[in-house]
Design a protein around this motif. Structure first.
Motif, PDB file in Angstrom:
ATOM      1  N   ALA A 181       0.842  -1.202   0.000  1.00  0.00           N
ATOM      2  CA  ALA A 181       0.000   0.000   0.000  1.00  0.00           C
ATOM      3  C   ALA A 181       0.876   1.251   0.000  1.00  0.00           C
ATOM      4  N   MET A 182       1.937   1.207   0.820  1.00  0.00           N
ATOM      5  CA  MET A 182       2.834   2.362   0.889  1.00  0.00           C
ATOM      6  C   MET A 182       3.608   2.532  -0.414  1.00  0.00           C
ATOM      7  N   ALA A 183       3.954   1.412  -1.054  1.00  0.00           N
ATOM      8  CA  ALA A 183       4.693   1.485  -2.314  1.00  0.00           C
ATOM      9  C   ALA A 183       3.849   2.196  -3.373  1.00  0.00           C
ATOM     10  N   ILE A 184       2.562   1.896  -3.394  1.00  0.00           N
ATOM     11  CA  ILE A 184       1.685   2.536  -4.382  1.00  0.00           C
ATOM     12  C   ILE A 184       1.551   4.029  -4.087  1.00  0.00           C
ATOM     13  N   LYS A 185       1.477   4.334  -2.791  1.00  0.00           N
ATOM     14  CA  LYS A 185       1.469   5.737  -2.382  1.00  0.00           C
ATOM     15  C   LYS A 185       2.744   6.422  -2.868  1.00  0.00           C
ATOM     16  N   GLY A 186       3.874   5.770  -2.618  1.00  0.00           N
ATOM     17  CA  GLY A 186       5.162   6.331  -3.019  1.00  0.00           C
ATOM     18  C   GLY A 186       5.265   6.487  -4.522  1.00  0.00           C
ATOM     19  N   MET A 187       4.718   5.501  -5.247  1.00  0.00           N
ATOM     20  CA  MET A 187       4.760   5.523  -6.711  1.00  0.00           C
ATOM     21  C   MET A 187       4.112   6.801  -7.242  1.00  0.00           C
TER      22      MET A 187
END
Lengths: 296, 238
Positions: free
Chosen positions: A225-231
């Protein structure tokens, strides 16, 4: 003689019993009438698909009504958004997602490759916990956005920077969760593995990791979830790729229908990635299915 | 520093079944862990065939009171655990584990997870896991202490059957005097505070042990004798 009396007593009881039951039956009709019959709505509400239909359908309906009242300048209608999704593909806007997804995948896997070993080290050895915990805990609670300028200074604006933003966002939950999971591996399991002369490396791969797996999996999912936010944030921050498009669609020429269409595609990507992760867990850990059943 | 064990000096004959019996806190489980190498004694040493024990080895099998199976592994996977550490190849592990599985009467449960089994069945897996590495010394820490009475008696019989076929050296810790007498060739009686070996009793019943031993007056007499021994040093504790 006493036996017979006893039996007679029983017989009287038995004879008496139906009378009591009869009385109850006689009483029954009025109370049954006052109680409403089992409703079909209640039966439907217990069905999962019906609940979903009501909740999601309700949200879409409210969205549609508001959109129709506000007009397309503020909120596009659902048919407009669906048409815009087609336009995204037809006009080639969607190709911008390619590099974006690439940075997501590379960043996510890099983050996990860093996080799980670090978490194991921290959970297993007090020394590494002491060395790493201050850093992890500090950055974990810090606004990661505030660190983006540093990443830009180091990596520029290219692929490296975008991957590192994903890593920065995704890495902390799995580190902390893995460390916690390893720390709480039961003493009995450790002792058992020791009694069977388990070598150190196998101790990690065959005992610690599987024992901590539920924690690790939870951390990895939060990491995704955080990776998608970061993306998305990485690109919005420096106005490139999908982030650039998202921002551009809200400016001039203002195309909110395309904006919502792109946001929908990102949501679909996120949900799909989450589902893939769940599938991977079931493949890697057949025991997880049983664990879920036991938890219910 | 807490001194749990004081002046314990016992010698185990090869291929004999020795039971350690004593009240909780007498250090019998600690002694078993020291024999295995799971714990190091502050002073003194354990020698097996002349070699000083410094760490656990797959030449010893350990059966735990609470089974301690790996919950994410199937029955077969658990039995194979020690074999994997021995470096036995996959192709040889399966048949070996399946053979042991039959020995402990668990055929048909190969792919069950421990959480799906009763306590008695889990302990059979625990025993199978220890037997699979074919140890010369089998250490059992109150293995039947957390199953119900009937299951315990059945497991005792099965253990004897298995043992009589392939006599390993066994050290069996229990707080159940009758269990110790029914199973063992020798019963080592331990006392707490200070913890020490207070008596060693040679069990007079022959092999193979028959069920009738349980009801024999000789067993009752020995049980009373051990109880008297334990009682003289016992205190009631909360």
């Amino acid at each position: 003689m006493a036996d017979t009396t006893h039996r007679e007593g029983l017989a009287t009881d038995a004879a008496g019993a139906p009378a009591v039951v009869d009385a109850a039956v006689a009483d029954a009709p009025p109370s049954a009438a006052s109680r409403p019959p089992p409703s079909r709505l209640k039966a439907l509400l217990e069905k999962k698909w019906f609940l979903r239909l009501v909740v999601y359908g309700g949200i879409l309906l409210v969205f549609q009504i508001i959109a129709m009242r506000q007009g397309p300048f503020f909120l596009p209608t659902i048919p407009d958004i669906l048409a815009a999704i087609v336009e995204l593909f037809a006009e080639g806007y969607i190709t911008v997602m390619g590099p974006t997804l690439q940075q997501l995948v590379v960043g996510f896997f890099l983050a996990m490759a860093i996080a799980i070993p670090l978490g194991v080290l921290m959970g297993r050895y007090g020394f590494w916990e002491d060395v790493l915990a201050p850093w992890v805990n500090t950055i974990y609670v810090t606004s990661k956005e505030s660190l983006l300028p540093i990443l830009i200074l180091i990596f520029g604006l290219g692929f490296g920077y975008r991957v590192m933003v994903v890593v920065l966002f995704a890495v902390f939950f799995p580190i902390i969760n893995t460390a916690a999971g390893i720390r709480y591996v039961e003493r009995e399991l450790r002792e058992t593995a020791e009694a069977f002369a388990t070598p150190p490396w196998r101790m990690v791969t065959r005992v610690y990791l599987p024992a901590a797996a539920p924690f690790i999996v939870a951390g990895v999912r939060m990491g995704l979830a955080m990776a998608i936010k970061g993306m998305v944030i990485a690109e919005i921050w420096v106005y490139i790729g999908t982030g650039e498009l998202l921002t551009a669609f809200t400016l001039s020429p203002r195309r909110l229908d395309l904006y919502y269409a792109l946001a929908t595609v990102i949501i679909v990507v996120a949900v799909t990635a989450n589902a893939l992760l769940k599938l991977a867990e079931q493949r890697l850990r057949p025991y997880s299915k049983l664990q879920r059943q036991e938890a219910v | 520093m807490l001194r749990v064990l004081n002046d314990v000096n016992i010698t185990l004959e090869e291929r004999t079944f020795t039971c350690l019996v004593g009240p909780s806190g007498c250090g019998k489980s600690t002694l078993l862990r020291i024999i295995d190498g799971l714990m190091a004694p502050d002073t003194g040493e354990v020698r097996i065939g002349g070699e000083v024990v410094t760490s656990p080895s797959l030449d010893r099998g350990f059966v735990f009171q609470h089974f301690n199976l790996l919950p994410w592994r199937t029955v077969l996977g658990n039995i194979e655990f020690g074999l994997e550490n021995l470096g036995v190849k996959k192709g040889e592990r399966r048949p070996k584990a399946t053979e042991i599985l039959k020995l402990v009467d668990l055929e048909g449960f190969e792919s069950y997870y421990p959480g799906q089994l009763s306590g008695g069945m889990q302990q059979r897996v625990g025993l199978a896991r220890a037997l699979a590495v074919d140890p010369s010394l089998l250490l059992m820490d109150e293995p039947f202490g957390s199953v119900d009475d009937q299951t315990r008696m059945l497991l005792q019989e099965e253990l004897l059957n298995i043992w009589e076929r392939d006599q390993k050296t066994v050290v069996f810790v229990t707080h159940d005097i009758e269990e110790a007498l029914y199973l063992g060739d020798r019963v080592v009686v331990m006392r707490a505070r200070p913890s020490k070996v207070s008596r060693v009793i040679e069990v007079p019943f022959g092999r193979p042990r028959v069920d009738e031993v349980r009801g024999s007056p000789e067993l009752a007499r020995l049980k009373q004798e051990i109880w008297d021994e334990l009682k003289s040093g016992a205190t009631v504790e909360g």
